[in-house]
Each structure stands twice: as structure tokens, then as C-alpha cells.
Design a protein around this motif. Structure first.
Motif, short mmCIF file in Angstrom:
data_model
loop_
_atom_site.label_atom_id
_atom_site.label_comp_id
_atom_site.label_asym_id
_atom_site.label_seq_id
_atom_site.Cartn_x
_atom_site.Cartn_y
_atom_site.Cartn_z
N ARG A 116 -2.72 6.63 5.05
CA ARG A 116 -3.72 5.98 4.19
C ARG A 116 -3.58 4.46 4.14
N ALA B 212 1.42 8.98 3.11
CA ALA B 212 1.07 7.65 2.64
C ALA B 212 0.75 6.72 3.79
N ASP C 114 2.20 1.51 -3.57
CA ASP C 114 1.17 1.97 -4.50
C ASP C 114 1.03 3.49 -4.47
N GLN C 115 1.49 4.09 -3.37
CA GLN C 115 1.46 5.56 -3.25
C GLN C 115 2.81 6.20 -3.58
N GLY C 116 3.72 5.39 -4.14
CA GLY C 116 5.01 5.93 -4.56
C GLY C 116 6.07 5.98 -3.50
N ALA D 129 5.98 12.86 2.33
CA ALA D 129 5.26 11.91 1.48
C ALA D 129 5.04 10.59 2.21
N GLN E 239 0.83 -1.22 0.00
CA GLN E 239 0.00 0.00 0.00
C GLN E 239 0.86 1.26 0.00
N LEU E 240 1.98 1.23 0.69
CA LEU E 240 2.91 2.35 0.62
C LEU E 240 3.50 2.48 -0.78
#
Length: 365
Positions: free
Chosen positions: A357, A354, A324-326, A350, A321-322
């Protein structure tokens, strides 16, 4: 008959390599890379110009200085503690330094002992030098004391003992007093891996202070982390001259290129600039240690430039999930934790955004 395009299974691979995968943290093209503990601040343009000048004035139709005495002298001057070039050895990263140590003091019928969780490359160093790899567990807080180490030494009878401080991936330290007690009670070669020592809250509390009294001590360092020189590939050790001579026996000829020697020499001449961001990275680490619990996470107190944060019931899901957020962090260490390197302010902003979320369940939920 071997096929023209064979698979690994078609080749006479060493038995212990069957099924193995090459080592490597993921190298992904993402905006925020916080997974391999690099110094995220690049050298200045002036520094890069100095390096370019050093390379352009080099001699490349001749072999490089096989003994690289100038570089060893600079490394000794940087470390201090009364060391000279005879006490220093260097190679292409601390990985090759450790391979030299095990090539000299490990081998068939010999054992390397270390304490887990710890650096994931150690078993590969042992495997590649035909050295038996044996581990003992750290305490529940990932620390060690002399009794832990000496009991394991008595049980295992290793020829090489590796103590990593600050430890990767936990960031925990082993006091110099503990290392001194171990050295006083074993004839094994004791390697103290201080790859992250410059980031410690007390960087002067180093095993280098013990070298004058203990001929079986090796202190391993690297320029890849605090020095912002990961691309330069320069690791080194400090030890008694006889240990350096043992490494010289097993090294490949001319193992340090002229380019590596040139740019490492420039970096050492400008050590203050190369290390200028270490205080910032310590502060970034300490902020993560504070903010993690405030955000409801468990952290492991760290003296390095990274922090373990968790615990997730499925850390791979949190890692993904991290990503996927770059934001790329490292899936390593004790179960449920992810390791996060200290980055620039923008990178950390950033990461925190992330992290907020990530909805992967945590342990106990």
C-alpha cells in the motif's frame, strides 16, 4: 550565572557536542517493530524462570565480580577456537566494548578508520573518546577487498581499523581471507565487528580463526541480536590477553552488574535454546531477498538478519507510510533504501501487506 533551568546553549558543553543529538532509533509503540535488528522471539518461560532464580540468589550488598571470570570462561567456551577467559572481555553491549577499545587505542591525535556505509554509532564512539573518525567508501556493491582496506590504511595511518562483517546496514560480508591479508600488512588494531555473525550463511567463516596468529586482531560480538538478549545488554570481544588488559585499564570499576552477569550466564548455559530461532530468521531474510525483486524492489544481498529494500525517491515518505500502517522499519543506509529486520511470520505478513500500500515514488519513476 547559569540559570536554574538552563538550555544546552547555557552550559559549557564540549565544542564538538554543540548541535549534536542523542543517538537512537525511534522507539515507538507500534504493532510491528522491524527497525533495530532484534531477535523477535522471546526466551521461553522456563528460561525466564531460570534467569529470575539466578537473580534472586545473587548478592547485591557487595560489589559484583570485577573481572567476571566465570562469564568470560563461558563466553570463551561458546566461541571455541581454543580461547580462554584471558582472551575475552565484555561490557554493557558492544557499544561499551568499542568505547573501551577506543579508550585504550584511540584518543587525541589518533585516528579510527572504517568503511562506509556502516554502523551509525561508530562516529559517536570516536567523538566520545576524542579519536579522529576517518572513513573510506566501500565498493558499489558495498563489499571490501584487501587492496581497498590497505590503501586506506596507508593514506590515513590509523591506530584502529574497524571492519564490520556482516556489515550494518548493508548486510554484506568481508571474507576471512581479506581480513588475514590486512592483518599481515598493518600494525594497527583491527577490530572485526561480527555482531551479526550467527545469522551468516556460513557462521563458521569467522575472524576468530585468525586470532592465534595475529596479536592486533579484535573480534567483537554481541548477545543482543541472535541470542535474543538485547535487553540483557551484553557485548564482548575476543583478542590477545594484552588487548584485554588494555580494556581493563580504561573500564570503570564494576562496570558489569551482578544482575547482568547472572542472566548472561544463564543465557550462555542454554545457548541452544537462545539461538533456536536463528535458522528461522535466516529463512525469513532469504524470503525477503527473493520477494523484494518479485515485488519490483531493489534489495542488497544480506548475510545478517535484515535487508535493505528500495529504492524510493523519498524514502522518508515511504517510511512514514509504513509507520502509518503500524510497521516501523529503519530509515538508514544508502540513499533511497529502508532497512527491514527479519520478524515473526505475523510481523512479516503485516510488513508485506503494508508495503503493497506504499505509494511513495521510487527512483526512476
Amino acid at each position: 550565572m547559569v540559570k536554574a533551568n538552563p538550555a544546552l546553549a547555557d552550559l559549557p558543553l564540549r565544542p564538538e557536542l554543540v548541535g549534536e543529538e542523542p543517538y537512537g532509533a525511534p522507539q515507538l509503540d507500534v504493532p510491528v517493530c522491524l527497525n533495530v535488528n532484534e531477535n523477535p522471539y522471546p526466551p521461553s518461560g522456563a528460561m525466564l524462570a531460570d534467569m529470575a532464580q539466578a537473580i534472586s540468589s545473587g548478592v547485591y550488598h557487595r560489589y559484583p565480580d570485577r573481572e567476571f571470570l566465570r562469564l568470560r570462561t563461558q563466553l570463551a567456551d561458546y566461541l571455541g577456537h581454543g580461547l580462554g577467559p584471558a582472551n575475552i572481555w565484555a561490557a554493557n553491549g558492544s557499544n561499551e566494548v568499542m568505547t573501551h577499545v577506543l579508550g585504550a587505542f584511540g584518543g587525541p591525535g589518533r585516528r579510527m578508520l572504517t568503511f562506509t556505509p556502516t554502523y551509525s554509532m561508530y562516529p559517536e564512539y570516536a567523538r566520545n573518546t576524542h579519536t579522529e573518525y576517518v572513513t573510506a567508501p566501500r565498493r558499489v556493491d558495498y563489499t571490501l577487498d584487501a587492496s581497498d582496506i590497505l590503501l586506506a590504511i596507508a593514506r590515513v595511518e590509523p591506530t584502529v581499523v574497524v571492519i564490520t562483517t556482516p556489515n550494518n546496514p548493508t548486510g554484506t560480508t568481508t571474507p576471512v581471507t581479506v581480513i588475514a591479508e590486512v592483518l599481515a600488512n598493518t600494525d594497527a588494531i583491527v577490530v572485526v565487528d561480527e555482531a551479526y555473525q550467527e545469522f551468516a550463511r556460513d557462521p563458521e567463516a569467522t575472524a576468530l580463526s585468525l586470532l592465534a596468529d595475529h596479536g592486533n586482531l579484535v573480534v567483537s560480538r554481541t548477545m543482543s541480536k541472535a541470542f535474543a538478549f538485547a535487553g540483557g545488554r551484553l557485548g564482548y570481544l575476543a583478542a590477545a590477553p594484552a588487548i584485554v588488559d588494555a580494556c581493563r585499564i580504561v573500564r570503570l570499576p564494576y562496570h558489569l552488574s551482578a544482575q547482568t552477569q547472572a542472566v548472561a550466564s544463564v543465557a550462555l548455559r542454554h545457548a541452544d535454546e537462545m539461538l533456536a530461532r536463528v535458522d528461522d530468521l535466516r529463512a525469513t531474510r532469504d524470503e525477503l531477498l527473493r520477494r523484494g525483486p518479485q515485488l519490483g524492489f531493489e534489495v542488497v544481498d544480506s548475510d545478517a538478519n535484515f535487508v535493505l529494500i528500495g529504492r524510493w525517491a523519498d524514502r522518508h515518505a515511504a517510511w512514514q507510510q509504513l509507520l502509518d500502517q503500524g510497521v516501523l522499519v529503519r530509515e538508514t543506509g544508502p540513499e533511497g533504501f529502508l532497512r527491514v529486520s527479519a520478524g515473526t511470520p505475523d510481523e512479516m505478513a503485516a510488513f508485506y501487506a503494508a508495503l503493497a500500500r506504499v505509494d511513495a515514488p521510487r527512483m526512476g519513476e
